[in-house]
Scaffold this motif. Sequence first.
Motif, short mmCIF file in Angstrom:
data_model
loop_
_atom_site.label_atom_id
_atom_site.label_comp_id
_atom_site.label_asym_id
_atom_site.label_seq_id
_atom_site.Cartn_x
_atom_site.Cartn_y
_atom_site.Cartn_z
N UNK A 221 0.84 -1.20 0.00
CA UNK A 221 0.00 0.00 0.00
C UNK A 221 0.87 1.25 0.00
N UNK A 222 0.26 2.36 -0.43
CA UNK A 222 0.91 3.67 -0.41
C UNK A 222 -0.01 4.63 0.35
N UNK A 223 0.56 5.36 1.30
CA UNK A 223 -0.18 6.38 2.03
C UNK A 223 0.28 7.75 1.57
N UNK A 224 -0.65 8.68 1.36
CA UNK A 224 -0.31 10.02 0.90
C UNK A 224 -1.26 11.05 1.50
N UNK A 225 -0.72 12.19 1.91
CA UNK A 225 -1.52 13.34 2.31
C UNK A 225 -1.63 14.28 1.12
N UNK A 232 -5.31 14.95 -5.09
CA UNK A 232 -6.29 14.09 -4.44
C UNK A 232 -7.08 13.28 -5.47
N UNK A 233 -7.43 13.90 -6.59
CA UNK A 233 -8.19 13.19 -7.64
C UNK A 233 -7.35 12.06 -8.23
N UNK A 246 -10.22 6.57 0.99
CA UNK A 246 -10.12 7.86 1.66
C UNK A 246 -10.10 7.61 3.16
N UNK A 247 -8.99 7.96 3.80
CA UNK A 247 -8.84 7.69 5.23
C UNK A 247 -9.50 8.79 6.06
N UNK A 248 -9.24 10.05 5.70
CA UNK A 248 -9.82 11.17 6.43
C UNK A 248 -9.61 12.45 5.62
N UNK A 276 -7.89 19.19 2.88
CA UNK A 276 -6.73 18.34 3.11
C UNK A 276 -7.22 16.92 3.34
N UNK A 277 -6.55 15.97 2.75
CA UNK A 277 -7.01 14.58 2.87
C UNK A 277 -5.84 13.62 2.99
N UNK A 278 -6.16 12.45 3.53
CA UNK A 278 -5.20 11.34 3.59
C UNK A 278 -5.82 10.18 2.83
N UNK A 279 -5.05 9.62 1.92
CA UNK A 279 -5.53 8.54 1.04
C UNK A 279 -4.57 7.36 1.12
#
Length: 283
Positions: A221-225, A232-233, A246-248, A276-279
């Motif tokens: 997996x890859x986590x990104x803010x 984000x798109x 979408x985490x938050x 702002x988002x974390x994916x």
Amino acid sequence: MATNGVNGAHSRSAASEKNPSYLPPRFEIRRLEEKHIPWASAVVIHSNMYCSPVWPVCYPEKQTQRALDGFKAADYLVRHQVESGMSFGVFDTEYKFKRPESEATEGAVYWDDISPDATQQEMLDAMDNPLATVALAYDGINALDMEKLMPLIAVLPLFGMLYGILHVLDTRPEESHTPTGPKQFLMRNATSTRQDYEGFGLMRKLANFLMREAKLEGFKAINIECLHDAVAHTWSHPPEPFKAELICKFKLDEWEDKDEKTGEVTHPFKPATQVASKIQVNL
């Protein structure tokens, strides 16, 4: 080997039969090396300080001085990710150097002696190298040292707050996204395109390349803010068979910060309206 690099240099493309770049022939994806650290730092800082929907809005004053301070302070963050071996850049193989001394070294950044009163364009002109876009990442098992990040947070105090909020809003069980060994979770930190290369679609192609490369390397997996709608798109819509989660997220201007002593409520990110988002992209 092909000779389509800058100045006819041999191609150093990171693309392969298993993982093509899908870029026009003019551009080439390469794994970033130590000599690229100042180039990448300049791309990240220039993009964030002048072109971001967040930082120029939150910090409209003395942007060039902040950029120069941020350039020095960003060395650790960029170096940590370049040294991971999982950071990549898009290079312009047809780039025309502005200075002969830049051509001799295949590129340079001339921010050391630039005036704090320099314009955004003058700062861009002093980035004389073929690096157009960067995607920086590191293996989650080798976490960032927060103490070494403090000089950058001092330049952008809200940077630390923003990432802290996303961390608090991430309600997943720690074990679900905490690595126990190498090549499990790739942490993406810094997606930036140089201003004069916006509009070529480089960010999406580089992001998709990195997803495929991470899968080939064995990451799950890859986590990104994300602090930009386009970023984000892209990460919310990965290529098949990858799946995005979408985490938050939170809207910057709606975030309230309450002083525990006085009870005073402030909106520290106003007037920035970015979400702002974390994916997480599962590979």
